[in-house]
Design an enzyme around this catalytic site. Structure first.
Site, PDB file in Angstrom:
ATOM      1  N   ALA A  65    -113.888  42.004  16.067  1.00 55.93           N
ATOM      2  CA  ALA A  65    -114.735  40.709  16.376  1.00 55.93           C
ATOM      3  C   ALA A  65    -116.076  41.009  17.159  1.00 55.93           C
ATOM      4  CB  ALA A  65    -113.911  39.721  17.521  1.00 55.93           C
ATOM      5  N   GLY A 108    -110.027  43.003  16.011  1.00 59.11           N
ATOM      6  CA  GLY A 108    -110.136  42.023  14.902  1.00 59.11           C
ATOM      7  C   GLY A 108    -110.009  42.544  13.616  1.00 59.11           C
ATOM      8  N   GLU A 111    -106.553  43.610  13.038  1.00 59.50           N
ATOM      9  CA  GLU A 111    -105.828  42.216  13.000  1.00 59.50           C
ATOM     10  C   GLU A 111    -106.063  41.483  11.707  1.00 59.50           C
ATOM     11  OE1 GLU A 111    -107.739  41.282  16.858  1.00 59.50           O
ATOM     12  OE2 GLU A 111    -105.607  40.653  17.437  1.00 59.50           O
ATOM     13  N   GLU A 131    -109.516  46.540  22.328  1.00 57.31           N
ATOM     14  CA  GLU A 131    -109.849  45.457  23.299  1.00 57.31           C
ATOM     15  C   GLU A 131    -109.805  45.663  24.825  1.00 57.31           C
ATOM     16  OE1 GLU A 131    -108.133  45.098  20.540  1.00 57.31           O
ATOM     17  OE2 GLU A 131    -108.562  43.487  19.466  1.00 57.31           O
TER      18      GLU A 131
HETATM   19  N1  CAA Z   1    -119.397  43.899  17.659  1.00 58.24           N
HETATM   20  C1  CAA Z   1    -120.810  43.761  17.207  1.00 58.24           C
HETATM   21  N2  CAA Z   1    -121.511  44.835  16.845  1.00 58.24           N
HETATM   22  C2  CAA Z   1    -120.580  46.047  16.523  1.00 58.24           C
HETATM   23  C3  CAA Z   1    -119.442  46.052  16.807  1.00 58.24           C
HETATM   24  C4  CAA Z   1    -118.584  44.894  17.174  1.00 58.24           C
HETATM   25  N3  CAA Z   1    -117.323  44.990  17.251  1.00 58.24           N
HETATM   26  N4  CAA Z   1    -119.075  47.334  16.327  1.00 58.24           N
HETATM   27  C5  CAA Z   1    -120.069  48.078  16.025  1.00 58.24           C
HETATM   28  N5  CAA Z   1    -121.203  47.143  16.169  1.00 58.24           N
HETATM   29  C6  CAA Z   1    -122.422  47.369  15.744  1.00 58.24           C
HETATM   30  C7  CAA Z   1    -123.248  48.370  16.987  1.00 58.24           C
HETATM   31  O1  CAA Z   1    -123.566  47.687  18.041  1.00 58.24           O
HETATM   32  C8  CAA Z   1    -124.237  49.002  16.057  1.00 58.24           C
HETATM   33  O2  CAA Z   1    -125.468  48.005  16.126  1.00 58.24           O
HETATM   34  P1  CAA Z   1    -126.791  48.564  16.406  1.00 58.24           P
HETATM   35  O3  CAA Z   1    -127.336  49.576  15.329  1.00 58.24           O
HETATM   36  O4  CAA Z   1    -127.538  47.137  16.306  1.00 58.24           O
HETATM   37  O5  CAA Z   1    -126.609  48.955  17.668  1.00 58.24           O
HETATM   38  C9  CAA Z   1    -123.727  48.925  14.658  1.00 58.24           C
HETATM   39  O6  CAA Z   1    -122.519  48.128  14.511  1.00 58.24           O
HETATM   40  C10 CAA Z   1    -123.348  50.394  14.412  1.00 58.24           C
HETATM   41  O7  CAA Z   1    -122.417  50.709  15.395  1.00 58.24           O
HETATM   42  P2  CAA Z   1    -122.354  52.082  16.387  1.00 58.24           P
HETATM   43  O8  CAA Z   1    -123.651  52.433  16.488  1.00 58.24           O
HETATM   44  O9  CAA Z   1    -121.464  51.983  17.578  1.00 58.24           O
HETATM   45  O10 CAA Z   1    -121.580  53.036  15.427  1.00 58.24           O
HETATM   46  P3  CAA Z   1    -120.787  54.558  15.838  1.00 58.24           P
HETATM   47  O11 CAA Z   1    -120.350  54.989  14.316  1.00 58.24           O
HETATM   48  O12 CAA Z   1    -121.289  55.173  16.824  1.00 58.24           O
HETATM   49  O13 CAA Z   1    -119.297  54.011  16.335  1.00 58.24           O
HETATM   50  C11 CAA Z   1    -117.506  52.533  16.485  1.00 58.24           C
HETATM   51  C12 CAA Z   1    -118.618  53.327  15.747  1.00 58.24           C
HETATM   52  C13 CAA Z   1    -116.555  53.634  17.183  1.00 58.24           C
HETATM   53  C14 CAA Z   1    -116.502  51.586  15.477  1.00 58.24           C
HETATM   54  C15 CAA Z   1    -118.199  51.798  17.437  1.00 58.24           C
HETATM   55  O14 CAA Z   1    -119.072  50.598  16.904  1.00 58.24           O
HETATM   56  C16 CAA Z   1    -117.261  50.540  18.280  1.00 58.24           C
HETATM   57  O15 CAA Z   1    -116.470  51.083  19.329  1.00 58.24           O
HETATM   58  N6  CAA Z   1    -117.338  49.395  18.121  1.00 58.24           N
HETATM   59  C17 CAA Z   1    -116.627  48.418  18.665  1.00 58.24           C
HETATM   60  C18 CAA Z   1    -115.103  48.467  18.598  1.00 58.24           C
HETATM   61  C19 CAA Z   1    -114.420  47.530  19.196  1.00 58.24           C
HETATM   62  O16 CAA Z   1    -114.187  47.604  20.536  1.00 58.24           O
HETATM   63  N7  CAA Z   1    -113.767  46.425  18.371  1.00 58.24           N
HETATM   64  C20 CAA Z   1    -112.936  45.385  19.275  1.00 58.24           C
HETATM   65  C21 CAA Z   1    -113.858  44.201  19.387  1.00 58.24           C
HETATM   66  S1  CAA Z   1    -113.037  42.798  20.262  1.00 58.24           S
HETATM   67  C22 CAA Z   1    -112.008  41.998  19.410  1.00 58.24           C
HETATM   68  O17 CAA Z   1    -111.914  42.457  18.142  1.00 58.24           O
HETATM   69  C23 CAA Z   1    -111.039  41.003  19.572  1.00 58.24           C
HETATM   70  C24 CAA Z   1    -110.030  40.416  18.997  1.00 58.24           C
HETATM   71  O18 CAA Z   1    -109.313  40.920  19.133  1.00 58.24           O
HETATM   72  C25 CAA Z   1    -110.212  39.019  18.182  1.00 58.24           C
END
Ligand code: CAA
Length: 257
Positions: A65, A108, A111, A131
């Site tokens: 998400a 998400g 999911e 999460e």
């Molecule tokens: N939401 C918003 N933006 C996201 C995102 C997310 N879930 N995941 C990645 N992005 C964005 C980053 O902010 C970044 O944007 P900027 O270039 O503007 O800074 C861009 O995508 C590239 O990401 P990274 O620079 O972080 O890329 P990376 O290769 O270094 O890392 C990753 C990749 C490990 C997937 C890392 O991006 C990450 O940990 N992302 C979040 C994963 C996460 O926590 N997901 C769960 C979300 S909560 C949820 O989903 C709730 C639910 O159950 C409904």
């Protein structure tokens, strides 16, 4: 509807929906949700479509998400707006959906893959429910569908530590149906969808509904449901055609009737 965050195409009775927010690793914001619901519901209603493939990019199926969109939300915002409740509409579509997953399928994203009927993963896929590292828990079915798919031990491990599992572990634990080389992922998923779409649609939809029933009923209720559906398929023209073709040693011509 013109889409901003997804791309759609159709090939031989198969719809392919590709998440397309490369700058955010296909993070699932409210526009993605609205567009994905619109596309999948449209294909679900379309008599020319027999199966749907949902995919992302090589680097990310979806990284979850959209954290930036949700960070300032309050409980009351979530409750009144039924935040992320809309995703249920995608799970409810009745035609088979295959998730073709390459790269990150996190939160998400994992999911969304799990609310499809099965997952075909590339050997680069990484699944996780991180999460907990953000101070929340999965909210689109992660604790429930993951536990049903991989069992309590691994679901607890993933949801409590937030660690990722690779494609090999995901296949071994039952989350993923097949693992294929990254370069072949979309072709394999489309071929599987085309195979499904070539088979009698009433039987396909009832098979899907009946397998789903296994997760929502007792064994005896599920078996009763299965028997009733099995009996009822003998009312279809495609059953007569399928069995006649077998007996006459020829290819069946199904009419989806
Ligand atoms: N939401 C918003 N933006 C996201 C995102 C997310 N879930 N995941 C990645 N992005 C964005 C980053 O902010 C970044 O944007 P900027 O270039 O503007 O800074 C861009 O995508 C590239 O990401 P990274 O620079 O972080 O890329 P990376 O290769 O270094 O890392 C990753 C990749 C490990 C997937 C890392 O991006 C990450 O940990 N992302 C979040 C994963 C996460 O926590 N997901 C769960 C979300 S909560 C949820 O989903 C709730 C639910 O159950 C409904």
């Amino acid at each position: 509807m013109a889409y901003e965050t997804i791309k759609v195409e159709t090939r031989d009775r198969v719809a392919i929906v590709t998440l397309n927010r490369p700058d955010a690793l296909n993070a699932l914001n409210s526009t993605v949700m609205t567009e994905l619901i619109d596309a999948t519901e449209g294909f679900d209603r379309d008599a020319g479509i027999g199966a749907i493939v949902i995919t992302g990019s090589e680097k990310a199926f979806a990284a979850g998400a959209d954290i930036k969109e949700m960070q300032s939300l309050t409980f009351v915002d979530n409750y009144l707006g039924d935040f992320i409740g809309g995703w249920d509409a995608i799970a409810r579509t009745r035609k088979p959906k295959i998730a073709a997953v390459s790269g990150y399928a996190l939160g998400g994203g994992c999911e969304l893959a799990m609310l499809c009927d099965f997952i075909i993963a590339s050997d680069t896929a990484k699944f996780g429910q991180p999460e907990i590292t953000l101070g929340v828990i999965p909210g689109m079915g992660g604790t429930q569908r993951l536990a049903r798919a991989v069992g309590k031990a691994k679901a607890m491990d993933l949801c409590l530590t937030g660690r990722m599992m690779d494609a090999e572990e995901a296949e071994r634990s039952g989350l993923v149906a097949r693992v294929v080389p990254a370069a072949e992922l979309l072709d394999v998923a489309i071929k599987a969808a085309q195979k499904i779409a070539s088979l009698p649609l009433p039987a396909v939809m009832m098979a899907k509904e009946t397998v789903d029933r296994a997760f929502e009923s007792t064994l005896s209720e599920g078996l009763r449901f299965e028997r009733r559906v099995f009996h009822s398929l003998f009312a279809t023209e495609d059953q007569k055609e399928g069995m006649a073709a077998f007996a006459e040693k020829r290819k069946p011509v199904f009419k989806n009737r």
